[in-house]
Design a protein around this motif. Sequence first.
Motif, PDB file in Angstrom:
ATOM      1  N   SER A   1      -1.003  25.457 -50.869  1.00  0.00           N
ATOM      2  CA  SER A   1      -2.076  24.478 -50.700  1.00  0.00           C
ATOM      3  C   SER A   1      -3.313  25.077 -50.040  1.00  0.00           C
ATOM      4  O   SER A   1      -4.432  24.667 -50.336  1.00  0.00           O
ATOM      5  N   GLU A   2      -3.136  26.071 -49.165  1.00  0.00           N
ATOM      6  CA  GLU A   2      -4.301  26.645 -48.492  1.00  0.00           C
ATOM      7  C   GLU A   2      -5.132  27.517 -49.419  1.00  0.00           C
ATOM      8  O   GLU A   2      -6.240  27.910 -49.088  1.00  0.00           O
ATOM      9  N   LYS A   3      -4.613  27.822 -50.624  1.00  0.00           N
ATOM     10  CA  LYS A   3      -5.343  28.644 -51.585  1.00  0.00           C
ATOM     11  C   LYS A   3      -6.093  27.810 -52.621  1.00  0.00           C
ATOM     12  O   LYS A   3      -6.775  28.356 -53.471  1.00  0.00           O
ATOM     13  N   VAL A   4      -5.953  26.506 -52.564  1.00  0.00           N
ATOM     14  CA  VAL A   4      -6.634  25.618 -53.504  1.00  0.00           C
ATOM     15  C   VAL A   4      -8.076  25.420 -53.024  1.00  0.00           C
ATOM     16  O   VAL A   4      -8.314  25.217 -51.841  1.00  0.00           O
ATOM     17  N   VAL A   5      -9.016  25.486 -53.955  1.00  0.00           N
ATOM     18  CA  VAL A   5     -10.433  25.379 -53.606  1.00  0.00           C
ATOM     19  C   VAL A   5     -11.066  24.209 -54.357  1.00  0.00           C
ATOM     20  O   VAL A   5     -11.051  24.176 -55.594  1.00  0.00           O
ATOM     21  N   ILE A   6     -11.609  23.260 -53.597  1.00  0.00           N
ATOM     22  CA  ILE A   6     -12.363  22.146 -54.179  1.00  0.00           C
ATOM     23  C   ILE A   6     -13.810  22.597 -54.322  1.00  0.00           C
ATOM     24  O   ILE A   6     -14.409  23.076 -53.364  1.00  0.00           O
ATOM     25  N   ASP A   7     -14.375  22.440 -55.514  1.00  0.00           N
ATOM     26  CA  ASP A   7     -15.781  22.793 -55.726  1.00  0.00           C
ATOM     27  C   ASP A   7     -16.646  21.694 -55.124  1.00  0.00           C
ATOM     28  O   ASP A   7     -16.808  20.627 -55.703  1.00  0.00           O
ATOM     29  N   ASP A   8     -17.181  21.963 -53.933  1.00  0.00           N
ATOM     30  CA  ASP A   8     -18.000  20.959 -53.256  1.00  0.00           C
ATOM     31  C   ASP A   8     -19.490  21.260 -53.384  1.00  0.00           C
ATOM     32  O   ASP A   8     -20.295  20.790 -52.599  1.00  0.00           O
ATOM     33  N   SER A   9     -19.853  22.045 -54.416  1.00  0.00           N
ATOM     34  CA  SER A   9     -21.265  22.398 -54.599  1.00  0.00           C
ATOM     35  C   SER A   9     -22.066  21.284 -55.271  1.00  0.00           C
ATOM     36  O   SER A   9     -23.280  21.326 -55.297  1.00  0.00           O
ATOM     37  N   GLN A  10     -21.385  20.291 -55.803  1.00  0.00           N
ATOM     38  CA  GLN A  10     -22.085  19.219 -56.508  1.00  0.00           C
ATOM     39  C   GLN A  10     -22.345  18.032 -55.583  1.00  0.00           C
ATOM     40  O   GLN A  10     -21.818  17.947 -54.486  1.00  0.00           O
ATOM     41  N   ASP A  11     -23.153  17.126 -56.076  1.00  0.00           N
ATOM     42  CA  ASP A  11     -23.489  15.904 -55.341  1.00  0.00           C
ATOM     43  C   ASP A  11     -22.397  14.869 -55.588  1.00  0.00           C
ATOM     44  O   ASP A  11     -22.037  14.607 -56.735  1.00  0.00           O
ATOM     45  N   PHE A  12     -21.868  14.307 -54.528  1.00  0.00           N
ATOM     46  CA  PHE A  12     -20.813  13.312 -54.653  1.00  0.00           C
ATOM     47  C   PHE A  12     -21.361  11.894 -54.540  1.00  0.00           C
ATOM     48  O   PHE A  12     -20.667  10.985 -54.113  1.00  0.00           O
ATOM     49  N   ASN A  13     -22.613  11.688 -54.922  1.00  0.00           N
ATOM     50  CA  ASN A  13     -23.210  10.358 -55.004  1.00  0.00           C
ATOM     51  C   ASN A  13     -23.229   9.958 -56.476  1.00  0.00           C
ATOM     52  O   ASN A  13     -23.741  10.688 -57.314  1.00  0.00           O
ATOM     53  N   VAL A  14     -22.647   8.810 -56.772  1.00  0.00           N
ATOM     54  CA  VAL A  14     -22.561   8.337 -58.156  1.00  0.00           C
ATOM     55  C   VAL A  14     -22.959   6.874 -58.215  1.00  0.00           C
ATOM     56  O   VAL A  14     -23.076   6.203 -57.188  1.00  0.00           O
ATOM     57  N   THR A  15     -23.153   6.379 -59.434  1.00  0.00           N
ATOM     58  CA  THR A  15     -23.326   4.944 -59.624  1.00  0.00           C
ATOM     59  C   THR A  15     -21.973   4.372 -60.052  1.00  0.00           C
ATOM     60  O   THR A  15     -21.104   5.091 -60.545  1.00  0.00           O
ATOM     61  N   VAL A  16     -21.816   3.082 -59.869  1.00  0.00           N
ATOM     62  CA  VAL A  16     -20.569   2.415 -60.228  1.00  0.00           C
ATOM     63  C   VAL A  16     -20.271   2.664 -61.710  1.00  0.00           C
ATOM     64  O   VAL A  16     -21.169   2.617 -62.550  1.00  0.00           O
ATOM     65  N   HIS A  17     -19.037   2.969 -62.036  1.00  0.00           N
ATOM     66  CA  HIS A  17     -18.515   3.249 -63.371  1.00  0.00           C
ATOM     67  C   HIS A  17     -18.996   4.571 -63.967  1.00  0.00           C
ATOM     68  O   HIS A  17     -18.654   4.883 -65.099  1.00  0.00           O
ATOM     69  N   GLU A  18     -19.778   5.357 -63.222  1.00  0.00           N
ATOM     70  CA  GLU A  18     -20.161   6.681 -63.692  1.00  0.00           C
ATOM     71  C   GLU A  18     -18.964   7.619 -63.486  1.00  0.00           C
ATOM     72  O   GLU A  18     -18.285   7.564 -62.468  1.00  0.00           O
ATOM     73  N   THR A  19     -18.711   8.494 -64.442  1.00  0.00           N
ATOM     74  CA  THR A  19     -17.591   9.427 -64.346  1.00  0.00           C
ATOM     75  C   THR A  19     -17.992  10.631 -63.493  1.00  0.00           C
ATOM     76  O   THR A  19     -19.007  11.273 -63.748  1.00  0.00           O
ATOM     77  N   LEU A  20     -17.191  10.899 -62.496  1.00  0.00           N
ATOM     78  CA  LEU A  20     -17.386  12.064 -61.639  1.00  0.00           C
ATOM     79  C   LEU A  20     -16.214  13.005 -61.871  1.00  0.00           C
ATOM     80  O   LEU A  20     -15.052  12.601 -61.795  1.00  0.00           O
ATOM     81  N   ARG A  21     -16.525  14.261 -62.186  1.00  0.00           N
ATOM     82  CA  ARG A  21     -15.500  15.285 -62.384  1.00  0.00           C
ATOM     83  C   ARG A  21     -15.611  16.273 -61.230  1.00  0.00           C
ATOM     84  O   ARG A  21     -16.643  16.916 -61.077  1.00  0.00           O
ATOM     85  N   ILE A  22     -14.541  16.397 -60.467  1.00  0.00           N
ATOM     86  CA  ILE A  22     -14.526  17.321 -59.328  1.00  0.00           C
ATOM     87  C   ILE A  22     -13.621  18.492 -59.696  1.00  0.00           C
ATOM     88  O   ILE A  22     -12.394  18.334 -59.792  1.00  0.00           O
ATOM     89  N   PRO A  23     -14.207  19.689 -59.909  1.00  0.00           N
ATOM     90  CA  PRO A  23     -13.383  20.848 -60.254  1.00  0.00           C
ATOM     91  C   PRO A  23     -12.571  21.334 -59.046  1.00  0.00           C
ATOM     92  O   PRO A  23     -13.077  21.426 -57.929  1.00  0.00           O
ATOM     93  N   VAL A  24     -11.296  21.631 -59.284  1.00  0.00           N
ATOM     94  CA  VAL A  24     -10.406  22.147 -58.251  1.00  0.00           C
ATOM     95  C   VAL A  24      -9.776  23.419 -58.799  1.00  0.00           C
ATOM     96  O   VAL A  24      -9.145  23.412 -59.853  1.00  0.00           O
ATOM     97  N   ASN A  25      -9.957  24.522 -58.073  1.00  0.00           N
ATOM     98  CA  ASN A  25      -9.441  25.823 -58.494  1.00  0.00           C
ATOM     99  C   ASN A  25      -8.044  26.024 -57.915  1.00  0.00           C
ATOM    100  O   ASN A  25      -7.876  26.066 -56.700  1.00  0.00           O
ATOM    101  N   ILE A  26      -7.056  26.162 -58.800  1.00  0.00           N
ATOM    102  CA  ILE A  26      -5.680  26.385 -58.352  1.00  0.00           C
ATOM    103  C   ILE A  26      -5.142  27.736 -58.843  1.00  0.00           C
ATOM    104  O   ILE A  26      -3.938  27.990 -58.782  1.00  0.00           O
TER     105      ILE A  26
END
Length: 190
Positions: A81-106
């Motif tokens: 688990s300590e080797k998993v990386v969440i890509d937090d370079s993007q903006d996590f502000n969305v509008t309701v019902h907008e699809t947000l894709r958060i890349p996670v490197n495993i």
Amino acid sequence: VSGGSRVVVDYSIVGDGRIEVNHQETNDGTLFQPNITEIEPKRLCIGFPTFQAGNFEVSILCNGQHVPYSPFNYLVISKGSEKVVIDDSQDFNVTVHETLRIPVNIKTAGIGKLSSKCHHVRSKTSCRLQTAPKSDGICDIIFQAPQPGEYLLHVFFNNDEVPNSPVMVIAKAPSEAESYRLDSALIPLL
């Protein structure tokens, strides 16, 4: 890997003995501060927190002499688990019902299962998330906010929360102009 072990040391038979504890990683010699709590007079609870995988040695000395079974070793195995990386370079502000894709490197996490959960911060209402694996060792966590507000997205690998989790996502209601544009797009042209 977060967690650790603990032992209880009773030194009432040694009189005014001084207890010394050394906790280190045996491969690189990194020292870790043990948590020492007096639970009764002349009785200590010694906790050994571990935040990385490796071989560890613990020495417990009383008046400069090792107590029985000291030093002892233990092994902490990485769960990945300590080797998993969440890509937090993007903006996590969305509008309701907008699809947000958060890349996670495993890629380097080894064999295991990626999972996630989400809830609205104020109402504690759970939200649906999807995980979409890709062939390059990246998985997308897919989220759509059902209502405005702040959401916490927790990411787990082998049931352990990964670094930089939870992720805060802020969902806003679409503006009236966007709502009008969306509604007018549904009107068929004659």
